[in-house]
Motif scaffolding. Structure first.
Motif, PDB file in Angstrom:
ATOM      1  N   ALA A  18       0.839  -1.206   0.000  1.00  0.00           N
ATOM      2  CA  ALA A  18       0.000   0.000   0.000  1.00  0.00           C
ATOM      3  C   ALA A  18       0.872   1.253   0.000  1.00  0.00           C
ATOM      4  O   ALA A  18       0.620   2.208  -0.749  1.00  0.00           O
ATOM      5  CB  ALA A  18      -0.941  -0.008   1.203  1.00  0.00           C
ATOM      6  N   ARG A  19       1.921   1.259   0.819  1.00  0.00           N
ATOM      7  CA  ARG A  19       2.822   2.417   0.871  1.00  0.00           C
ATOM      8  C   ARG A  19       3.570   2.590  -0.448  1.00  0.00           C
ATOM      9  O   ARG A  19       3.782   3.717  -0.913  1.00  0.00           O
ATOM     10  CB  ARG A  19       3.816   2.269   2.017  1.00  0.00           C
ATOM     11  CG  ARG A  19       3.186   2.469   3.372  1.00  0.00           C
ATOM     12  CD  ARG A  19       4.195   2.364   4.464  1.00  0.00           C
ATOM     13  NE  ARG A  19       3.577   2.481   5.764  1.00  0.00           N
ATOM     14  CZ  ARG A  19       4.204   2.321   6.897  1.00  0.00           C
ATOM     15  NH1 ARG A  19       5.505   2.006   6.900  1.00  0.00           N
ATOM     16  NH2 ARG A  19       3.580   2.448   8.047  1.00  0.00           N
ATOM     17  N   THR A  20       3.953   1.485  -1.051  1.00  0.00           N
ATOM     18  CA  THR A  20       4.633   1.547  -2.345  1.00  0.00           C
ATOM     19  C   THR A  20       3.706   2.125  -3.403  1.00  0.00           C
ATOM     20  O   THR A  20       4.110   2.975  -4.208  1.00  0.00           O
ATOM     21  CB  THR A  20       5.119   0.143  -2.768  1.00  0.00           C
ATOM     22  OG1 THR A  20       5.997  -0.373  -1.770  1.00  0.00           O
ATOM     23  CG2 THR A  20       5.828   0.174  -4.091  1.00  0.00           C
ATOM     24  N   ALA A  27       4.777  10.039  -6.792  1.00  0.00           N
ATOM     25  CA  ALA A  27       5.856  10.257  -7.769  1.00  0.00           C
ATOM     26  C   ALA A  27       5.264  10.585  -9.135  1.00  0.00           C
ATOM     27  O   ALA A  27       5.757  11.477  -9.837  1.00  0.00           O
ATOM     28  CB  ALA A  27       6.764   9.028  -7.847  1.00  0.00           C
ATOM     29  N   ARG A  28       4.209   9.880  -9.529  1.00  0.00           N
ATOM     30  CA  ARG A  28       3.548  10.144 -10.804  1.00  0.00           C
ATOM     31  C   ARG A  28       2.943  11.553 -10.808  1.00  0.00           C
ATOM     32  O   ARG A  28       3.090  12.312 -11.774  1.00  0.00           O
ATOM     33  CB  ARG A  28       2.482   9.087 -11.079  1.00  0.00           C
ATOM     34  CG  ARG A  28       1.834   9.201 -12.449  1.00  0.00           C
ATOM     35  CD  ARG A  28       0.834   8.092 -12.736  1.00  0.00           C
ATOM     36  NE  ARG A  28      -0.161   7.925 -11.684  1.00  0.00           N
ATOM     37  CZ  ARG A  28      -0.189   6.908 -10.800  1.00  0.00           C
ATOM     38  NH1 ARG A  28       0.719   5.960 -10.838  1.00  0.00           N
ATOM     39  NH2 ARG A  28      -1.131   6.832  -9.882  1.00  0.00           N
ATOM     40  N   GLU A  29       2.303  11.930  -9.706  1.00  0.00           N
ATOM     41  CA  GLU A  29       1.712  13.273  -9.599  1.00  0.00           C
ATOM     42  C   GLU A  29       2.811  14.343  -9.650  1.00  0.00           C
ATOM     43  O   GLU A  29       2.641  15.377 -10.298  1.00  0.00           O
ATOM     44  CB  GLU A  29       0.912  13.402  -8.302  1.00  0.00           C
ATOM     45  CG  GLU A  29      -0.382  12.619  -8.307  1.00  0.00           C
ATOM     46  CD  GLU A  29      -1.054  12.598  -6.948  1.00  0.00           C
ATOM     47  OE1 GLU A  29      -0.569  13.284  -6.015  1.00  0.00           O
ATOM     48  OE2 GLU A  29      -2.075  11.903  -6.809  1.00  0.00           O
ATOM     49  N   ALA A  30       3.928  14.091  -8.978  1.00  0.00           N
ATOM     50  CA  ALA A  30       5.039  15.050  -8.991  1.00  0.00           C
ATOM     51  C   ALA A  30       5.614  15.181 -10.403  1.00  0.00           C
ATOM     52  O   ALA A  30       5.933  16.286 -10.856  1.00  0.00           O
ATOM     53  CB  ALA A  30       6.124  14.623  -8.009  1.00  0.00           C
TER      54      ALA A  30
END
Length: 106
Positions: A18-20, A27-30
């Motif tokens: 879940a954390r991954t 990361a995708r949003e960034a």
């Protein structure tokens, strides 16, 4: 291995998964935000260059070509010309006065 130990490993694995997934989503949003900002920056550079090389001239031309400004600019040119003529006449008169007073020897 007992059942509790197995349950703990499953719980830990589920939490790590879940954390991954959350980290990948952030990361995708960034990355998307970075790409969007890069695109916006590039557009701003293009807009700035257009303004520098084309837009400012158009703006100045529009201001100068406006009827109310054209009249004011024409009047300013006429007054400047008159002031120049007056300054030239005054210089000429002062030179002629010196000539008539005999201060020129040539």
């Amino acid at each position: 291995m007992n059942h509790d130990s197995m349950q703990n490993r499953v719980t830990i694995t589920t939490e790590v998964t879940a954390r991954t997934a959350e980290a990948k989503a952030r990361a995708r949003e960034a990355t998307e935000a970075r790409d969007c900002l890069t695109s916006s920056l590039e557009q701003l550079k293009v807009d700035r260059d257009w303004m520098r090389y084309h837009g400012i001239g158009h703006i100045v031309g529009t201001i100068l070509d406006a009827p109310e400004n054209a009249t004011a600019v024409e009047e300013l040119k006429l007054r400047a010309r008159e002031a120049g003529f007056k300054a030239g006449y005054n210089r000429c008169i002062s030179d002629m006065n010196l000539l008539f007073q005999g201060k020129f020897t040539d």
